[in-house]
Each structure stands twice: as structure tokens, then as C-alpha cells.
Write a protein that holds these residues in place. Sequence first.
Motif, PDB file in Angstrom:
ATOM      1  N   LYS A   1       9.967  38.163 -42.874  1.00  0.00           N
ATOM      2  CA  LYS A   1       9.581  38.812 -44.123  1.00  0.00           C
ATOM      3  C   LYS A   1      10.700  38.743 -45.158  1.00  0.00           C
ATOM      4  CE  LYS A   1       6.300  42.007 -42.090  1.00  0.00           C
ATOM      5  NZ  LYS A   1       5.937  43.402 -41.851  1.00  0.00           N
ATOM      6  N   ILE A   2      11.929  38.638 -44.700  1.00  0.00           N
ATOM      7  CA  ILE A   2      13.045  38.602 -45.631  1.00  0.00           C
ATOM      8  C   ILE A   2      13.198  37.224 -46.280  1.00  0.00           C
ATOM      9  CG2 ILE A   2      14.821  37.990 -43.940  1.00  0.00           C
ATOM     10  CD1 ILE A   2      16.747  39.825 -45.450  1.00  0.00           C
ATOM     11  N   LEU A   3      12.730  36.180 -45.638  1.00  0.00           N
ATOM     12  CA  LEU A   3      12.965  34.828 -46.130  1.00  0.00           C
ATOM     13  C   LEU A   3      12.395  34.586 -47.531  1.00  0.00           C
ATOM     14  CD1 LEU A   3      14.430  32.267 -45.457  1.00  0.00           C
ATOM     15  CD2 LEU A   3      12.365  31.435 -44.335  1.00  0.00           C
ATOM     16  N   PRO A   4      11.138  34.952 -47.821  1.00  0.00           N
ATOM     17  CA  PRO A   4      10.659  34.745 -49.203  1.00  0.00           C
ATOM     18  C   PRO A   4      11.471  35.542 -50.226  1.00  0.00           C
ATOM     19  CG  PRO A   4       8.829  35.241 -47.733  1.00  0.00           C
ATOM     20  CD  PRO A   4      10.083  35.450 -46.949  1.00  0.00           C
ATOM     21  N   LEU A   5      11.887  36.746 -49.842  1.00  0.00           N
ATOM     22  CA  LEU A   5      12.714  37.552 -50.749  1.00  0.00           C
ATOM     23  C   LEU A   5      14.068  36.893 -50.977  1.00  0.00           C
ATOM     24  CD1 LEU A   5      11.950  41.111 -49.331  1.00  0.00           C
ATOM     25  CD2 LEU A   5      10.984  40.039 -51.381  1.00  0.00           C
ATOM     26  N   ALA A   6      14.647  36.370 -49.905  1.00  0.00           N
ATOM     27  CA  ALA A   6      15.946  35.706 -50.020  1.00  0.00           C
ATOM     28  C   ALA A   6      15.848  34.442 -50.864  1.00  0.00           C
ATOM     29  CB  ALA A   6      16.494  35.381 -48.634  1.00  0.00           C
ATOM     30  N   ILE A   7      14.751  33.722 -50.717  1.00  0.00           N
ATOM     31  CA  ILE A   7      14.550  32.514 -51.527  1.00  0.00           C
ATOM     32  C   ILE A   7      14.434  32.882 -53.004  1.00  0.00           C
ATOM     33  CG2 ILE A   7      12.897  30.672 -52.044  1.00  0.00           C
ATOM     34  CD1 ILE A   7      12.401  30.512 -48.967  1.00  0.00           C
ATOM     35  N   LEU A   8      13.646  33.905 -53.299  1.00  0.00           N
ATOM     36  CA  LEU A   8      13.497  34.344 -54.688  1.00  0.00           C
ATOM     37  C   LEU A   8      14.817  34.853 -55.247  1.00  0.00           C
ATOM     38  CD1 LEU A   8      11.811  34.942 -57.177  1.00  0.00           C
ATOM     39  CD2 LEU A   8      11.137  37.122 -56.109  1.00  0.00           C
ATOM     40  N   GLN A   9      15.518  35.671 -54.483  1.00  0.00           N
ATOM     41  CA  GLN A   9      16.796  36.217 -54.945  1.00  0.00           C
ATOM     42  C   GLN A   9      17.806  35.098 -55.196  1.00  0.00           C
ATOM     43  OE1 GLN A   9      20.016  36.595 -53.326  1.00  0.00           O
ATOM     44  NE2 GLN A   9      20.827  38.042 -54.798  1.00  0.00           N
ATOM     45  N   SER A  10      17.842  34.128 -54.313  1.00  0.00           N
ATOM     46  CA  SER A  10      18.768  33.006 -54.474  1.00  0.00           C
ATOM     47  C   SER A  10      18.390  32.128 -55.659  1.00  0.00           C
ATOM     48  CB  SER A  10      18.801  32.170 -53.196  1.00  0.00           C
ATOM     49  OG  SER A  10      19.341  32.927 -52.137  1.00  0.00           O
TER      50      SER A  10
END
Length: 118
Positions: free
Chosen positions: A4-13
Motif C-alpha cells: 500500500k505504501i508503494l503508490p504513495l512513495a511513487i507519487l511522493q518521489s
Amino acid sequence: MMWKILPLAILQSALLAGGQVMMKIAMMRLHAFSWSWRFIRSVLVDWQLAVGGLLFLLASLLWMYMLKVFPLSIAYPLVSLSYVFGMVAAVVVFHENVTPTRWAGVGLIMAGCCLIVK
């Protein structure tokens, strides 16, 4: 749960790298740095710097959410995805030549991120 964190991390990055790209574009257009009122005024009214700042703000707000919800040992290494976006932007936006060794490094970063969220 960790996927679940991966899409958030991609967007944040992507937001973080986008802010850096906008800052680079603005810096390429501005006059040489000086402590003069003319230079400071040009920085304050530059729309690319304003957009870059907005992207940094959004990335920071998303980062705060990620820190609140996910373990730091998972969230923090995923910030390295911004290097991937930065490398792609160097090629696409700034037409820089990136060596195969650097692309291999990007691949290792992506592999490491996949191992972290597993």
C-alpha cells in the motif's frame, strides 16, 4: 499492507523530483546569483520556482502522512525512488546523456525498493 505504501512513495518521489526539475529550469533562466534586490525580486516572481515550491510542499505533506502511517524503516528507503525520477527527467527534460552504469544503478535502486516493500 506494505504494498500500500508503494503508490504513495511513487507519487511522493515524483512530486519531489518534479520540484527539483522546476527549480533547475528556473535556475537556468535566472541571472547569475547575487545578493542584489534585482536578483531577489526575480526569484520571488519566477513562476517555475513557485511551481517547484508547491510541488515540494505537496511532497512534504504526503511524506508526513507516510511517516504517520508506515514504519520509518519502510518509508525512508523508498524516498530513493526520487533518484529514478530525477534520472528520467535528466534524459527527457534536459537531454542529458546517462551512461549504462548509471542506468544499472537506477535498476538496483528499483530492485532494492521492491525488496523493502516485500
